[in-house]
Design an enzyme around this catalytic site. Structure first.
Site, PDB file in Angstrom:
ATOM      1  N   LYS A 135      16.525  -5.064  -3.712  1.00  0.00           N
ATOM      2  CA  LYS A 135      16.009  -6.220  -2.983  1.00  0.00           C
ATOM      3  C   LYS A 135      14.545  -6.428  -3.328  1.00  0.00           C
ATOM      4  CE  LYS A 135      19.124  -5.422   0.939  1.00  0.00           C
ATOM      5  NZ  LYS A 135      19.180  -5.046   2.373  1.00  0.00           N
ATOM      6  N   GLU A 183      11.482  11.020 -13.386  1.00  0.00           N
ATOM      7  CA  GLU A 183      11.637  10.536 -14.758  1.00  0.00           C
ATOM      8  C   GLU A 183      12.378   9.203 -14.809  1.00  0.00           C
ATOM      9  OE1 GLU A 183      13.415  13.700 -17.029  1.00  0.00           O
ATOM     10  OE2 GLU A 183      11.695  15.034 -16.740  1.00  0.00           O
ATOM     11  N   ASP A 193      13.697  -5.376  -7.990  1.00  0.00           N
ATOM     12  CA  ASP A 193      12.240  -5.163  -7.859  1.00  0.00           C
ATOM     13  C   ASP A 193      12.004  -3.667  -7.694  1.00  0.00           C
ATOM     14  OD1 ASP A 193       9.572  -5.071  -7.210  1.00  0.00           O
ATOM     15  OD2 ASP A 193       9.694  -6.435  -5.507  1.00  0.00           O
ATOM     16  N   GLY A 244      16.191  10.560 -13.562  1.00  0.00           N
ATOM     17  CA  GLY A 244      16.303  11.340 -12.340  1.00  0.00           C
ATOM     18  C   GLY A 244      15.036  12.121 -12.056  1.00  0.00           C
ATOM     19  N   GLY A 249       0.586   4.259   1.085  1.00  0.00           N
ATOM     20  CA  GLY A 249       0.713   4.941   2.365  1.00  0.00           C
ATOM     21  C   GLY A 249       1.594   4.176   3.332  1.00  0.00           C
ATOM     22  N   ALA A 250       1.319   2.881   3.464  1.00  0.00           N
ATOM     23  CA  ALA A 250       2.107   2.045   4.372  1.00  0.00           C
ATOM     24  C   ALA A 250       3.568   1.994   3.951  1.00  0.00           C
ATOM     25  CB  ALA A 250       1.523   0.635   4.424  1.00  0.00           C
ATOM     26  N   GLY A 264       0.862  -1.180   0.000  1.00  0.00           N
ATOM     27  CA  GLY A 264       0.000   0.000   0.000  1.00  0.00           C
ATOM     28  C   GLY A 264       0.894   1.223   0.000  1.00  0.00           C
ATOM     29  N   GLY A 315       9.205   4.433  -5.971  1.00  0.00           N
ATOM     30  CA  GLY A 315       8.533   5.726  -5.865  1.00  0.00           C
ATOM     31  C   GLY A 315       8.145   6.062  -4.443  1.00  0.00           C
ATOM     32  N   ASP A 316       7.682   5.068  -3.702  1.00  0.00           N
ATOM     33  CA  ASP A 316       7.300   5.294  -2.305  1.00  0.00           C
ATOM     34  C   ASP A 316       8.517   5.639  -1.455  1.00  0.00           C
ATOM     35  OD1 ASP A 316       4.636   4.800  -2.885  1.00  0.00           O
ATOM     36  OD2 ASP A 316       4.834   2.654  -2.511  1.00  0.00           O
TER      37      ASP A 316
END
Length: 292
Positions: free
Chosen positions: A275, A211, A236, A215, A41-42, A39, A241-242
């Site tokens: 990882k 991007e 992976d 970068g 948020g998580a 998720g 992004g998170d």
């Protein structure tokens, strides 16, 4: 120590690894299957905590096995769960992820995350008031994102909007946000009919377009700046992004400059893809600083 409030989704990721992605109507054999907490948020809450921040999560889970596992994972990563309450009438959110050909495809089932409502957020308003920065995404209802932006404006708490998954965002939210971090596709939807360079110029030191391997691009008030990413062998990319958004929020909350904050976030994101699992690769503060 940065005090970060994350408002968003909590789910269980159901992850399949395959040599290639199936086409419509096609069945392919997978190589492995795992369940891992996720998720957006998580993920961002866990990433920020690993980077040394005090993190309060505002979210919902189902009253089920996945919900119990999600809460235990938060606690194992030192995330405050006093505002993550189970709902009895809905299952926990899930994300169905295919890892193939060096990238990922994801289908999200919101479920309990739909219960992160404006009224529910109001119950935790003190966490927003006390935060150095609030971090929010779009795997929760649109009206909640709007409401959170209004609360942040009211309390003068900086708001970092990660507008993912992609959907149009009301101008009020864009105006209330202190920082906005779309990828190229999300930027097209946010600023429809506007070229990236134009959107950046209209939002100096506020709009940061990620991007991928190139970068992160932003406009500093004088010129367009591209902060390059770090080259790594990706295992992976699910949580990259998170991790970037969490690290960016931590660095900003600690008072780092814009450019140093982006550089710190880029480094954290690059380490995260080495990882397996959205959270599995999220680095600690020491790992990021040593690599810098």
């Amino acid at each position: 120590m940065a005090n970060i409030c994350v408002i968003g989704s909590s789910s269980m990721d159901l992850v399949v690894t395959s040599s290639r992605r199936p086409g419509a109507g096609e069945t392919v054999l997978g190589e492995s299957f795992k369940t891992v907490p996720g998720g957006k948020g998580a993920n961002q809450a866990v990433a920020a905590a690993r980077l040394g921040a005090e993190v309060v999560m505002i979210g919902r889970v189902g009253d089920d096995t996945f919900g119990t596992d999600i809460l235990e994972n938060f606690k194992a990563n030192r995330v405050n769960t006093s505002n993550v309450k189970p709902v009895t009438h809905s299952e926990s959110g899930t994300a169905h992820i295919i890892l193939a050909e060096g990238d990922n495809s994801i289908v999200v089932v919101e479920a309990a995350n739909r219960e992160v409502t404006p009224a529910y957020v109001d119950e935790a308003a003190e966490a927003i008031r006390n935060a150095d920065i609030v971090l929010i995404q779009q795997e929760i209802p649109e009206e909640t994102v709007i409401h959170v932006s209004q609360l942040c404006a009211k309390y003068k708490t900086p708001l970092l909007l990660n507008p993912a998954p992609a959907r149009a965002v009301p101008q009020e939210v864009i105006d209330n946000a202190s920082y906005i971090t779309p990828n190229e596709h999300e930027a097209e939807i946010l600023f429809k009919g506007m070229k990236p360079a134009e959107a950046l110029r209209q939002h100096p030191n506020k709009l940061f377009i990620t991007e991928g391997s190139k970068g992160v691009r932003y406009y500093d008030g004088n010129e367009e700046v591209l902060v390059p990413t770090y080259k790594v062998e990706a295992v992976d990319t699910t949580g990259a992004g998170d991790t970037f958004n969490a690290a960016f929020a931590v660095a900003l909350a600690e008072g780092k400059s814009i450019q140093d904050s982006v550089r710190f976030a880029n480094r954290a994101a690059s380490l995260s893809v080495t990882k397996f699992g959205a959270q599995g690769g999220m680095p600690t503060r020491d790992e990021v600083e040593e690599s810098l």
